[in-house]
Design a protein around this motif. Structure first.
Motif, PDB file in Angstrom:
ATOM      1  N   TRP A 147      40.512  50.834  34.092  1.00 20.98           N
ATOM      2  CA  TRP A 147      39.175  50.671  33.528  1.00 20.98           C
ATOM      3  C   TRP A 147      39.062  51.635  32.363  1.00 20.98           C
ATOM      4  O   TRP A 147      38.914  52.847  32.561  1.00 20.98           O
ATOM      5  N   PRO A 157      40.500  42.670  27.331  1.00 22.28           N
ATOM      6  CA  PRO A 157      41.029  42.339  28.656  1.00 22.28           C
ATOM      7  C   PRO A 157      42.077  41.229  28.552  1.00 22.28           C
ATOM      8  O   PRO A 157      41.909  40.274  27.800  1.00 22.28           O
ATOM      9  N   GLN A 160      43.188  39.794  35.138  1.00 19.55           N
ATOM     10  CA  GLN A 160      42.644  40.487  36.299  1.00 19.55           C
ATOM     11  C   GLN A 160      43.642  40.401  37.446  1.00 19.55           C
ATOM     12  O   GLN A 160      44.051  39.319  37.847  1.00 19.55           O
ATOM     13  N   THR A 161      44.024  41.549  37.958  1.00 19.86           N
ATOM     14  CA  THR A 161      44.972  41.583  39.061  1.00 19.86           C
ATOM     15  C   THR A 161      44.245  41.394  40.398  1.00 19.86           C
ATOM     16  O   THR A 161      43.023  41.447  40.480  1.00 19.86           O
ATOM     17  N   ARG A 162      45.025  41.162  41.437  1.00 24.26           N
ATOM     18  CA  ARG A 162      44.537  41.157  42.823  1.00 24.26           C
ATOM     19  C   ARG A 162      45.334  42.183  43.619  1.00 24.26           C
ATOM     20  O   ARG A 162      46.509  42.404  43.362  1.00 24.26           O
ATOM     21  N   THR A 242      49.395  45.442  43.274  1.00 25.89           N
ATOM     22  CA  THR A 242      48.746  44.441  42.432  1.00 25.89           C
ATOM     23  C   THR A 242      49.711  43.287  42.205  1.00 25.89           C
ATOM     24  O   THR A 242      50.902  43.496  41.943  1.00 25.89           O
ATOM     25  N   THR A 269      42.082  45.889  36.033  1.00 24.31           N
ATOM     26  CA  THR A 269      42.229  44.907  34.966  1.00 24.31           C
ATOM     27  C   THR A 269      43.348  45.348  34.033  1.00 24.31           C
ATOM     28  O   THR A 269      43.463  46.535  33.704  1.00 24.31           O
ATOM     29  N   TYR A 271      44.697  45.382  30.309  1.00 21.93           N
ATOM     30  CA  TYR A 271      44.017  45.260  29.015  1.00 21.93           C
ATOM     31  C   TYR A 271      44.867  45.864  27.898  1.00 21.93           C
ATOM     32  O   TYR A 271      45.794  46.640  28.145  1.00 21.93           O
ATOM     33  N   GLU A 299      49.285  34.677  34.929  1.00 18.85           N
ATOM     34  CA  GLU A 299      48.188  34.336  35.840  1.00 18.85           C
ATOM     35  C   GLU A 299      48.398  32.957  36.460  1.00 18.85           C
ATOM     36  O   GLU A 299      48.042  32.727  37.621  1.00 18.85           O
ATOM     37  N   ARG A 312      36.376  39.930  38.133  1.00 21.39           N
ATOM     38  CA  ARG A 312      36.721  41.234  37.573  1.00 21.39           C
ATOM     39  C   ARG A 312      36.063  42.344  38.376  1.00 21.39           C
ATOM     40  O   ARG A 312      34.893  42.280  38.713  1.00 21.39           O
ATOM     41  N   ALA A 313      36.828  43.360  38.692  1.00 24.44           N
ATOM     42  CA  ALA A 313      36.320  44.466  39.498  1.00 24.44           C
ATOM     43  C   ALA A 313      35.686  45.521  38.601  1.00 24.44           C
ATOM     44  O   ALA A 313      36.296  45.957  37.621  1.00 24.44           O
TER      45      ALA A 313
END
Length: 338
Positions: A147, A157, A160-162, A242, A269, A271, A299, A312-313
């Motif tokens: 972040w 960005p 977005q990872t998990r 991730t 994220t 970026y 992705e 997005r977190a």
């Protein structure tokens, strides 16, 4: 004396830490670099560098000079890019800092495509752990996960990872797979330390609006995520990683994910960031376009596969804090962000 060339040699010597390293970058002899920087110092009437057997370091005057000289070099480079004939392929040197896992698993496996597409671009890549190192390493761009907090940089960005909870097949065979997040308390987990020094020993999960936070127990901690991944593949325990920066760990079967019906919270994220003054740089623009292309592909190739977009977190409370444990935040009543 070619003052512009002297400034270029000086800047690179500072960044590389030695005259010899700067000479290699310009494909000239070390004495040529030493001589021209010496001539620059004589013309200014001050010493810019301390020379020791350990390497180079800036004098007080050198620090002031370098702060301006690197900006001058960057501005001149950007001007040259803007004045290039329309349609001409970009040329020059682009220096990119990358978080190790992002560079290793996402960018470098696909970098041949960029090099073939732009043969006149010389690409220099460096490991980067935090954005605070952006100015210190004189980067044109950074590719990071997290972040961003640097307000003087433009941030784009990319993906977005998990968070995926996983372990080796041998570990699951020995210890059994958890039926829910709470069962992780009965497992030996591998805990990574954030770049700011916070041990991430509290893992948050969400499913259908229900949130659970589990303080995991661990015998093995590390600042280096790659080391823990190797340990997990060898059966040392359970890890939360991730998905986009996991390499071939899942597709090869080295790691087996569990709890995939739960969303792991506080996933970073990926970026790109660059200075505002480089908005019009052709080099930055073409590399950014390449990154957008790469992460769109990554992705789409997620393993495990996912239906729908990944939310997005928001920035977690621990992100800007130095040291401590994530579980201590939870004990004080700070809930994990989505």
């Amino acid at each position: 004396m070619d003052k512009l060339r002297a400034i270029q040699y000086f800047n690179r010597a500072v960044e590389a830490g030695s005259f010899a390293a700067a000479a290699r970058l310009f494909d000239v002899s070390t004495p040529a670099v030493t001589h021209l920087i010496g001539a620059l110092e004589r013309s200014l009437g001050v010493a810019l560098l301390h020379r020791t057997t350990r390497g180079l370091s800036l004098t007080t005057d050198g620090e002031r000079y370098y702060e301006t000289s690197r900006k001058v070099a960057a501005d001149l480079h950007d001007l040259e890019q803007r004045l290039a004939p329309r349609g001409a392929k970009p040329r020059g040197t682009l220096t990119v800092g990358m978080r190790q896992s992002v560079g290793q698993h996402c960018v470098m496996p696909r970098i041949a495509r960029f090099l073939a597409r732009f043969p006149d671009i010389e690409l220099i890549t460096k490991p980067l752990y935090t954005l605070q190192g952006f100015a210190e390493q004189d980067l044109d761009m950074a590719v990071m996960a997290g972040w961003p907090s640097e307000r003087d940089l433009v941030v784009r960005p990319l993906a977005q990872t998990r968070h995926i909870v996983c372990a080796s097949p041998e570990y699951w065979s020995r210890a059994g797979k958890p039926g829910g997040p709470e069962a992780l308390r009965d497992h030996s987990c591998l805990v990574v330390r954030s770049a700011s020094g916070v041990l991430l020993d509290s893992w948050g999960f969400e499913r259908d609006g229900e949130r659970r936070t589990i303080d995991v127990k661990s015998q093995l901690f590390s600042d280096d995520r790659a080391w823990l991944v190797e340990a997990a593949c060898a059966g040392a325990g359970v890890m939360r990683i991730t998905d986009l920066t996991s390499g071939r760990s899942f597709s090869s079967g080295l790691l087996v994910p569990v709890l995939t019906d739960w969303e792991g919270l506080e996933a970073p994220t990926i970026y790109a960031a660059y200075r505002r003054g480089q908005r019009n740089s052709k080099l930055v623009r073409v590399f950014l376009d390449f990154l957008v292309e790469v992460f769109a592909e990554i992705e789409n190739e997620r393993v495990p596969a996912l239906a729908g977009a990944v939310p997005r977190a928001p920035k977690p409370q621990w992100w800007d804090r130095a040291h401590g444990r994530r579980s201590a935040d939870v004990a004080r009543g700070r809930k994990p962000n989505r």
